[in-house]
Write a protein that holds these residues in place. Structure first.
Motif, PDB file in Angstrom:
ATOM      1  N   ASN A  54       0.968  -1.225   0.113  1.00 46.48           N
ATOM      2  CA  ASN A  54      -0.136  -0.057  -0.152  1.00 46.48           C
ATOM      3  C   ASN A  54       0.980   1.140   0.116  1.00 46.48           C
ATOM      4  O   ASN A  54       1.116   1.820   1.054  1.00 46.48           O
ATOM      5  CB  ASN A  54      -0.848  -0.154   1.276  1.00 46.48           C
ATOM      6  N   LYS A  55       1.196   1.614  -1.034  1.00 47.91           N
ATOM      7  CA  LYS A  55       2.140   2.529  -1.132  1.00 47.91           C
ATOM      8  C   LYS A  55       1.505   4.139  -0.850  1.00 47.91           C
ATOM      9  O   LYS A  55       2.267   5.220  -0.699  1.00 47.91           O
ATOM     10  CB  LYS A  55       2.853   2.921  -2.755  1.00 47.91           C
ATOM     11  N   ASN A  56       0.297   4.232  -0.592  1.00 50.58           N
ATOM     12  CA  ASN A  56      -0.282   5.459  -0.015  1.00 50.58           C
ATOM     13  C   ASN A  56      -0.479   5.418   1.506  1.00 50.58           C
ATOM     14  O   ASN A  56      -0.811   6.393   2.016  1.00 50.58           O
ATOM     15  CB  ASN A  56      -1.879   5.466  -0.542  1.00 50.58           C
ATOM     16  N   THR A  73       5.500   7.212   2.589  1.00 49.51           N
ATOM     17  CA  THR A  73       5.605   8.730   2.020  1.00 49.51           C
ATOM     18  C   THR A  73       6.963   9.237   1.919  1.00 49.51           C
ATOM     19  O   THR A  73       7.804   9.058   2.693  1.00 49.51           O
ATOM     20  CB  THR A  73       4.796   9.726   3.331  1.00 49.51           C
TER      21      THR A  73
END
Length: 204
Positions: free
Chosen positions: A114-116, A121
């Motif tokens: 989950n790169k979000n 960040t």
């Protein structure tokens, strides 16, 4: 900046990979604690606490960890290979996370991240390729969905099971892995994502 206080709590064995990651970093004050010789005053001083494959624990230990998280502490839980499902169920339910139900020895890969999520960040400067080489998992625990949780998946495996979840727990946070960290269980500690994940958990 002030140093970040990070503690690793173990019962039988330490984690060499986590030790290597934190103990020589000048920005982190790293403490190793044995669950059988706990000084709970040290727990209150920590910014981030890792429960490393703890097989069994007292009600006093459980209550102190729950109090620490409720007051705004952040913990990461790495399960042991031979888990006491009932004991962990009660502990994790009180922390407001899902709990382990059964072991799974299927050889499977982590398929997505989950790169979000806040852990990543400013980590990736370009789109993550679909063919990225992600860690393999050889032994993990299935999780039962606790309907009262506030959860974010961080790593999912090919069968859509969670490898790492993030939960909000009152004022604190819980990062829950579904697999022990020995090499016969997964290759996560040999992957660059291991470094990123544990650094960002401490920094956050």
């Amino acid at each position: 900046k002030e140093k970040i206080n990070v503690a690793l709590i173990s019962d039988k064995s330490e984690s060499k990979n986590i030790n290597k990651l934190y103990q020589n970093d000048e920005s982190i004050l790293y403490t190793k604690l044995n669950i059988n010789q706990m000084d709970y005053k040290k727990l209150e001083e920590q910014d981030f606490v890792i429960l490393n494959e703890i097989s069994t624990f007292s009600s006093g230990f459980k209550n102190n960890i729950i109090s620490y998280v409720s007051s705004g502490g952040s913990i990461s839980i790495i399960p042991p290979k031979d888990i006491d499902f009932k004991q962990y169920q009660g502990f994790l339910t009180e922390l407001g996370s899902d709990y382990f139900t059964k072991s799974d020895t299927t050889s499977i890969a982590i398929s997505s991240l989950n790169k979000n999520h806040e852990l990543f960040t400013n980590v990736f400067n370009s789109k993550v390729r679909k063919d990225i080489n992600l860690p393999k998992v050889f032994y993990h625990y299935s999780l039962s969905r606790n309907g009262n949780t506030i959860k974010n998946n961080i790593f999912l495996m090919e069968n859509n099971s969670s490898f790492l979840n993030h939960y909000k727990s009152k004022l604190g946070e819980v990062y829950l892995f579904s697999s022990p960290f020995s090499e016969d269980c997964n290759s996560f500690t040999k992957h660059a994502l291991f470094v990123i994940t544990f650094y960002k958990m401490a920094l956050n």
